[in-house]
Motif scaffolding. Structure first.
Motif, PDB file in Angstrom:
ATOM      1  N   LEU A 116     -12.886   1.707   3.104  1.00 21.94           N
ATOM      2  CA  LEU A 116     -12.499   0.927   3.043  1.00 21.94           C
ATOM      3  C   LEU A 116     -14.564   0.367   2.907  1.00 21.94           C
ATOM      4  O   LEU A 116     -15.473   1.341   3.254  1.00 21.94           O
ATOM      5  CB  LEU A 116     -12.372   0.685   4.847  1.00 21.94           C
ATOM      6  N   SER A 117     -15.156  -0.443   2.868  1.00 21.12           N
ATOM      7  CA  SER A 117     -16.204  -1.374   2.979  1.00 21.12           C
ATOM      8  C   SER A 117     -16.910  -1.123   4.052  1.00 21.12           C
ATOM      9  O   SER A 117     -17.902  -0.933   4.356  1.00 21.12           O
ATOM     10  CB  SER A 117     -16.275  -2.615   2.189  1.00 21.12           C
ATOM     11  N   ILE A 118     -15.919  -1.611   5.214  1.00 18.21           N
ATOM     12  CA  ILE A 118     -16.965  -1.143   5.827  1.00 18.21           C
ATOM     13  C   ILE A 118     -17.245  -0.026   7.350  1.00 18.21           C
ATOM     14  O   ILE A 118     -17.621   0.117   8.330  1.00 18.21           O
ATOM     15  CB  ILE A 118     -16.022  -1.857   7.556  1.00 18.21           C
ATOM     16  N   LEU A 119     -16.832   1.454   6.587  1.00 21.04           N
ATOM     17  CA  LEU A 119     -16.434   3.128   7.124  1.00 21.04           C
ATOM     18  C   LEU A 119     -17.109   3.942   5.879  1.00 21.04           C
ATOM     19  O   LEU A 119     -17.363   3.065   4.922  1.00 21.04           O
ATOM     20  CB  LEU A 119     -14.780   3.489   7.080  1.00 21.04           C
ATOM     21  N   THR A 120     -18.459   4.130   6.496  1.00 23.46           N
ATOM     22  CA  THR A 120     -18.910   4.936   6.338  1.00 23.46           C
ATOM     23  C   THR A 120     -17.834   6.347   5.720  1.00 23.46           C
ATOM     24  O   THR A 120     -18.876   6.856   4.314  1.00 23.46           O
ATOM     25  CB  THR A 120     -19.951   5.844   6.350  1.00 23.46           C
ATOM     26  N   ASP A 121     -17.355   6.459   6.087  1.00 23.79           N
ATOM     27  CA  ASP A 121     -16.355   7.879   6.109  1.00 23.79           C
ATOM     28  C   ASP A 121     -14.660   7.619   5.151  1.00 23.79           C
ATOM     29  O   ASP A 121     -14.495   6.210   5.664  1.00 23.79           O
ATOM     30  CB  ASP A 121     -16.247   9.285   7.108  1.00 23.79           C
ATOM     31  N   PRO A 122     -14.373   7.411   3.911  1.00 30.07           N
ATOM     32  CA  PRO A 122     -13.054   7.747   4.136  1.00 30.07           C
ATOM     33  C   PRO A 122     -12.612   7.587   4.986  1.00 30.07           C
ATOM     34  O   PRO A 122     -12.605   8.460   5.468  1.00 30.07           O
ATOM     35  CB  PRO A 122     -12.943   7.396   2.463  1.00 30.07           C
ATOM     36  N   ILE A 123     -10.853   7.257   5.286  1.00 27.51           N
ATOM     37  CA  ILE A 123     -10.011   7.716   5.980  1.00 27.51           C
ATOM     38  C   ILE A 123      -8.811   8.914   5.474  1.00 27.51           C
ATOM     39  O   ILE A 123      -8.557   8.040   4.295  1.00 27.51           O
ATOM     40  CB  ILE A 123      -9.275   6.605   6.677  1.00 27.51           C
ATOM     41  N   ALA A 144       0.633  -1.161   0.313  1.00 22.43           N
ATOM     42  CA  ALA A 144      -0.237  -0.396  -0.130  1.00 22.43           C
ATOM     43  C   ALA A 144       0.689   1.272   0.081  1.00 22.43           C
ATOM     44  O   ALA A 144       0.243   2.349  -0.666  1.00 22.43           O
ATOM     45  CB  ALA A 144      -1.363  -0.121   1.407  1.00 22.43           C
ATOM     46  N   GLU A 179      -7.986  -3.232  -4.347  1.00 19.63           N
ATOM     47  CA  GLU A 179      -8.499  -4.445  -3.478  1.00 19.63           C
ATOM     48  C   GLU A 179      -9.274  -5.430  -4.271  1.00 19.63           C
ATOM     49  O   GLU A 179      -9.950  -5.266  -4.384  1.00 19.63           O
ATOM     50  CB  GLU A 179      -8.224  -4.609  -1.986  1.00 19.63           C
ATOM     51  N   PRO A 180      -9.331  -7.284  -3.439  1.00 18.59           N
ATOM     52  CA  PRO A 180     -10.391  -7.827  -4.340  1.00 18.59           C
ATOM     53  C   PRO A 180     -11.131  -7.663  -3.269  1.00 18.59           C
ATOM     54  O   PRO A 180     -12.381  -8.112  -3.690  1.00 18.59           O
ATOM     55  CB  PRO A 180      -9.432  -8.907  -3.708  1.00 18.59           C
ATOM     56  N   ASN A 181     -11.287  -7.196  -1.995  1.00 19.30           N
ATOM     57  CA  ASN A 181     -12.279  -7.049  -1.270  1.00 19.30           C
ATOM     58  C   ASN A 181     -13.470  -5.788  -1.745  1.00 19.30           C
ATOM     59  O   ASN A 181     -14.251  -5.451  -0.787  1.00 19.30           O
ATOM     60  CB  ASN A 181     -12.180  -6.915   0.026  1.00 19.30           C
ATOM     61  N   ARG A 188      -8.936   7.005   2.045  1.00 19.83           N
ATOM     62  CA  ARG A 188      -8.391   4.856   1.655  1.00 19.83           C
ATOM     63  C   ARG A 188     -10.020   4.993   1.952  1.00 19.83           C
ATOM     64  O   ARG A 188     -10.288   5.422   2.918  1.00 19.83           O
ATOM     65  CB  ARG A 188      -7.240   4.412   2.792  1.00 19.83           C
ATOM     66  N   ILE A 223      -3.642  -7.239  -3.746  1.00 15.87           N
ATOM     67  CA  ILE A 223      -3.916  -6.015  -4.972  1.00 15.87           C
ATOM     68  C   ILE A 223      -4.574  -6.402  -6.115  1.00 15.87           C
ATOM     69  O   ILE A 223      -4.718  -7.426  -7.236  1.00 15.87           O
ATOM     70  CB  ILE A 223      -2.323  -5.355  -5.399  1.00 15.87           C
ATOM     71  N   ASP A 274     -11.919  -2.563  -1.152  1.00 18.55           N
ATOM     72  CA  ASP A 274     -11.549  -1.355  -0.717  1.00 18.55           C
ATOM     73  C   ASP A 274     -10.495  -1.155  -1.926  1.00 18.55           C
ATOM     74  O   ASP A 274     -10.429  -1.694  -3.094  1.00 18.55           O
ATOM     75  CB  ASP A 274     -10.222  -1.711   0.584  1.00 18.55           C
TER      76      ASP A 274
END
Lengths: 781, 222
Positions: free
Chosen positions: B59-66, B9, B185-187, B57, B166, B189
């Motif tokens: 992420l699928s688990i977060l509502t807002d990016p980091i 990353a 990423e494959p998931n 960043r 990746i 993200d």
């Protein structure tokens, strides 16, 4: 039967027996074979001495920045060595993946050691909100990619907790760099397992040489400047053996040279020495052949001490040859043998009985030695009486030295005979030394003092152990249970108790299987505790949404709790993984299962025992304490053996002489010499140990021989010179053979030399006095 | 795995940055390189680089990016540093095969030799730095497109190990300017990094290098 035939028969028999012994020669150096049944703790301790737990070695490589590469290359090379069972040098990407695969699906079983209380607390709304905030913060860290991947299935960070627990199990072996390294980061570390016992020097020495050679090659290839240090029982063991062998070679050379010079001086011939050695050598060969005819291998210590004890028998041919030389011209060797036969028989009988008393000891080591020697002595006597005359020249004449010795002793005894007070004073002086010194005697029961370790090597070993925060392999806690699962359940409770001891400051740390594996019972309790939390998914959702997580993002975790993807973790699951070594501490011992926890920084054994109070099947083991106890037992047993031997010998002498004064005088040489030896040690502050005690038996054996010959000689006026000069030659031979061991740097060998040397010299000094008193007693009788 | 992915990353944007130093320095009016070979030739001429980055960043688990911001440094031939200054402080320093990470949880050091993925990435970095297009093609399926002033470069890992981490790296630029780098990423993200205030051909004194390439970063850029 003519002499030629006797010589051939003797040579043929000895050759056959020697070949038989060599063909079956198999001996062990295992300490297990030499330690008596010391109760459950002792047995456990002994079992663990030879278990894979003790077969380890740590290697540290310091120096340039390429030390990790040098360590990795050395690890690769060592993996192909036949003596190396396994090598660990770090955790590479594949290893980390294997750990992930081993634990991730089991995370729901390995949440808490106190699931009933801690899991509900962990899942309280406020606690979950704190965890959510922490996860959100950690996701912002630069290396949070894996966390982001695992968080949906593991919002509570259970897998990370497991990894942290494993890391804490060995904090000094930081594997952040992928390679094991010391706490300071300045040394690469290799850990390796040995296939053989670390005490098996025959196998360990080539391995250690190989490691040194490989490292030298790799060091040169990498440009030099690297330094290898290591720690392991095998290094100490091999170094001690090399030191002992070096000492023995030097001392052998000295003693052989001096004994040869003595025989050349007295007999003007080395042939006499060769003939004299034949007697004890035959006794040793037959005893060894008999010992090897069984199924069990003979212990190296039994062979060594057995040979020393049978060495007493060298007196028999010396007496025979010296008496023969001083006999009237024309006396045939067999006639000389017949003349002193009764003295030799009595000598051998008393010595055999003394050694036989040793074989009655309840300590297997002493028992084996006693049996060995009790077999060897009669054989040696038989050879002295039957075969040795056949090797002797029929017309021997005394050499000037023999004549001078015999004449000198005759004059000495004559002078002493006129001054009996001096003879009595000699006895009184020995008795005084014994009376003053023996109460001051210091017994050394620490077996580690019997072997002088190389201080440089020991310091190096300590440095390496400090670098890896190694645990004290001599102090551990063992949980014993009828099954592996029961042992793991017990281990859970042991760990809990020891954690309290750490908190109380009684202990610095533990190395426990509990860091890697819990009992299935505890694992199931964890799962049940998670399942019993009402609305787990809703709780997590509500708490995590507040920290910016999507609703429903962690749905896979409650699903995993409801239907785990794996059964509870078992010891078998570790096979083939990078953590396989962790389950070495779960071992099967005679149908039971033991789980071992090593300790670091034990404040006191009592505190650990208190901490484990009430845990059935749990034992705190301090090997030094146990072995020290065993040696104390050896010492007590030796004292009993010596006392029993003295009584038996005295009874035999009384039966033979039917005169208590003659029996007492024959015995006095040995008894007083032994007591005066220990008295001298007490006065001079020389510590004694079990080896000294065994050597004292040798003094008794030889002393009784001198006493018997002296008392018998006193009854025959024409034997005076021959008897006392024979005793002098025997005494000097024994001093040069055994007493020179006092020059050794090894405490065990030094103890043999000091005890036998001092004792034999006392016996020699007392012999003329005994002669004088025996003659006066005989005259009165 | 975790280390490999984290290194990945961090390294991918750095790789891109190093490869594009000249393009970043060039004016917006410059035409895009006509082909991949031209782009790679520019990479080979890279010198010391200093740039400000802004990372998002998702992420699928977060509502807002980091969101994070900080400075990125490169000193040829094999030293890279990424110092984050907002919202918290953290650092990653790569020197040859050794990676040091510092954040609020502590400091960690690891060796790229232990990770096939990370090792491949650093290898790629060196390959790109040398302008070794052939070696880059061995490791990635490369797709380069340019039209007028804009261009895109897509890298898809060939190895299964890299693909598990990746899915794709997408670079987009106009002329010689890099506009964005996106890592998928494959998931699902994804991470987007934007660069600004880029300086190339930077040379530092030894004292500055020691300071920049340590995990106790300077408060201000030297």
């Amino acid at each position: 039967m003519n002499d030629l035939r006797v010589r051939w028969i003797t040579a043929a028999l000895l050759t056959l027996i020697g070949l038989y012994g060599l063909s079956r020669l198999e001996f062990t150096n295992s300490i297990k074979a030499f330690i008596p049944a010391a109760g459950e703790l002792g047995d456990l301790s002994l079992e663990l001495v030879d278990s894979p737990l003790a077969r380890r070695m740590a290697i540290s490589i310091g120096g340039g920045e390429q030390r990790d590469e040098v360590a990795a290359a050395l690890a690769a090379s060592l993996r192909s060595h036949p003596e190396v069972d396994w090598v660990e040098s770090g955790l590479d990407e594949n290893a980390l993946r294997a750990i992930y695969e081993l634990y991730f699906d089991h995370r729901v079983y390995l949440v808490s050691e106190q699931p009933a209380t801690q899991i509900p607390a962990m899942l309280e709304p406020a606690a979950l909100e704190r965890r959510a905030a922490d996860l959100r913060r950690r996701l912002a860290q630069p290396d949070a990619m894996l966390l982001a991947r695992t968080a949906p299935e593991d919002p509570l960070g259970l897998f990370q907790n497991i990894v942290d627990r494993i890391r804490q199990a060995n904090p000094a072996l930081s594997s952040e760099s992928g390679s094991f390294e010391s706490a300071s980061g300045e040394h690469a570390i290799l850990l390796l397992g040995l296939r053989s016992s670390p005490f098996d020097s025959e196998r360990q020495a080539p391995l250690l040489d190989y490691i040194d050679a490989e490292f030298a090659r790799l060091d040169a290839e990498a440009g030099g400047g690297f330094a290898l240090e290591s720690s392991g029982i095998n290094r100490i063991s091999v170094a001690s053996e090399r030191s002992i062998r070096g000492d023995a070679n030097f001392i052998s050379a000295v003693s052989v040279s001096v004994v040869c010079a003595l025989f050349l001086l007295v007999f003007h011939s080395l042939r006499h020495l060769a003939i004299a050695i034949l007697s004890p050598l035959s006794g040793f060969a037959v005893a060894m052949a008999l010992a090897l005819s069984g199924d069990d291998p003979v212990h190296g210590i039994t062979l060594g001490f057995g040979f020393v004890l049978i060495g007493v028998a060298i007196d028999y041919p010396i007496h025979l040859m010296n008496h023969h030389a001083l006999s009237p011209p024309g006396t045939r060797p067999r006639e000389t043998a017949a003349q002193i036969r009764s003295s030799l028989l009595l000598s051998a009988l008393t010595t055999t009985l003394a050694f036989f008393a040793l074989s009655l000891s309840d300590f297997p080591g002493l028992r084996a030695m006693g049996t060995f020697a009790a077999i060897g002595i009669p054989v040696a006597l038989a050879i002295a009486l039957f075969s040795i005359p056949a090797f002797m020249r029929p017309s021997a004449r005394p050499t000037p030295a023999q004549r001078a010795l015999a004449g000198g002793f005759a004059r000495l005894v004559g002078w002493l005979g006129a001054r009996a007070g001096i003879a009595v004073a000699l006895f009184a002086a020995c008795a005084l030394i014994a009376t003053v010194g023996v109460p001051q005697l210091h017994w050394e029961d620490d077996p580690s003092t019997l072997v002088a370790g190389d201080p440089v090597l020991i310091a190096e070993s300590e440095r390496v152990r400090a670098r890896i925060a190694d645990f004290d392999t001599g102090r551990f806690v063992v949980g014993l249970a009828p099954s592996a699962e029961a042992a793991l359940a017990l281990n859970d409770r042991i760990h809990e108790r020891l954690s309290r001891a750490i908190a109380a400051g009684d202990l610095l740390g533990v190395s426990s299987l509990h860091s890697f594996l819990w009992s299935q019972e505890l694992q199931r309790e964890n799962l049940e505790a998670l399942r019993s939390v009402p609305d787990l998914a809703g709780r997590i959702d509500r708490a995590y949404v507040q920290s910016g997580f999507r609703s429903g993002a962690f749905g896979k975790f409650p699903a995993a709790v409801a239907a785990p993807r794996a059964a509870p973790l078992r010891a078998e699951d570790f096979v083939g993984t990078p953590l396989e070594r962790a389950v070495d501490s779960l071992v099967e011992l005679d149908g039971r299962w033991a789980v071992v926890t090593y300790l670091r920084g034990v404040a006191s054994g009592g505190a650990i025992r208190d901490a484990l109070e009430g845990l059935e099947g749990t034992h705190y083991i301090d090997q030094k304490e146990i072995v020290g106890g065993v040696y104390r037992g050896y010492r007590r047993s030796m004292v009993r053996v010596l006392a029993l031997g003295c009584v038996v010998v005295f009874v035999v002498l009384q039966l033979r002489y039917r005169d208590w004064r003659a029996a007492l005088l024959a015995f006095a040489t040995a008894g007083l010499a032994a007591l005066a030896t220990y008295g001298t040690f007490g006065i001079l502050g020389v510590s004694v140990n079990v080896v000294s005690s065994i050597s004292l038996l040798l003094v008794l054996g030889m002393g009784v021989d001198y006493g018997i010959f002296t008392v018998d000689g006193a009854r025959l006026a024409d034997r005076l010179g021959a008897t006392l000069s024979s005793i002098l030659i025997s005494c000097l031979t024994s001093v040069f053979v055994f007493g020179t061991l006092a020059l050794s740097e090894q405490p065990a060998l030094r103890a043999i030399g000091l005890t036998t040397g001092t004792g034999i010299l006392f016996a020699l000094a007392l012999s003329p006095a005994v002669f004088v008193l025996a003659r006066r007693s005989g005259a009165r009788g | 795995m975790r280390r490999a992915r984290s290194v990945l990353a961090i390294l991918l944007p750095i790789v891109w940055l190093i490869c594009n130093v000249d393009a970043l320095a060039a004016g917006a009016s410059e035409p895009a390189p006509g082909d991949l070979e031209a782009l790679m030739r520019r990479f080979a001429e890279s010198g010391g680089v200093r740039a400000r980055f802004r990372e998002s960043r998702q992420l699928s688990i977060l509502t807002d990016p980091i969101e994070t911001q900080g400075m990125l440094y490169f000193a040829p031939p094999d030293r890279l540093a990424r110092h984050t200054s907002w919202p918290g402080r953290s650092s990653i320093v790569i020197e040859a095969d050794r990676v040091s990470i510092s954040d609020e949880t502590g400091q960690r050091v690891f060796d790229l030799d232990t990770s096939e993925v990370a090792r491949a990435l650093v290898g790629n970095l060196m390959v790109v730095f040398r302008g070794d297009l052939e070696a880059l093609r061995e490791r990635y399926s490369i797709s380069f497109e340019s039209a007028a002033e804009s261009w895109t470069l897509d890298l898809e890992p060939r190895s299964r190990a890299l693909r598990s981490v990746i899915e794709r790296v997408h670079f987009a630029g106009e002329g010689q300017n890099l506009l964005a780098m996106e890592t998928r990423e494959p998931n699902g993200d994804r991470t987007v990094v934007k660069f600004s205030e880029i300086e190339v051909g930077v040379s530092w004194q030894q004292r500055d290098l020691d300071e920049i390439f340590s995990i106790d970063p300077p408060d201000t850029a030297p």
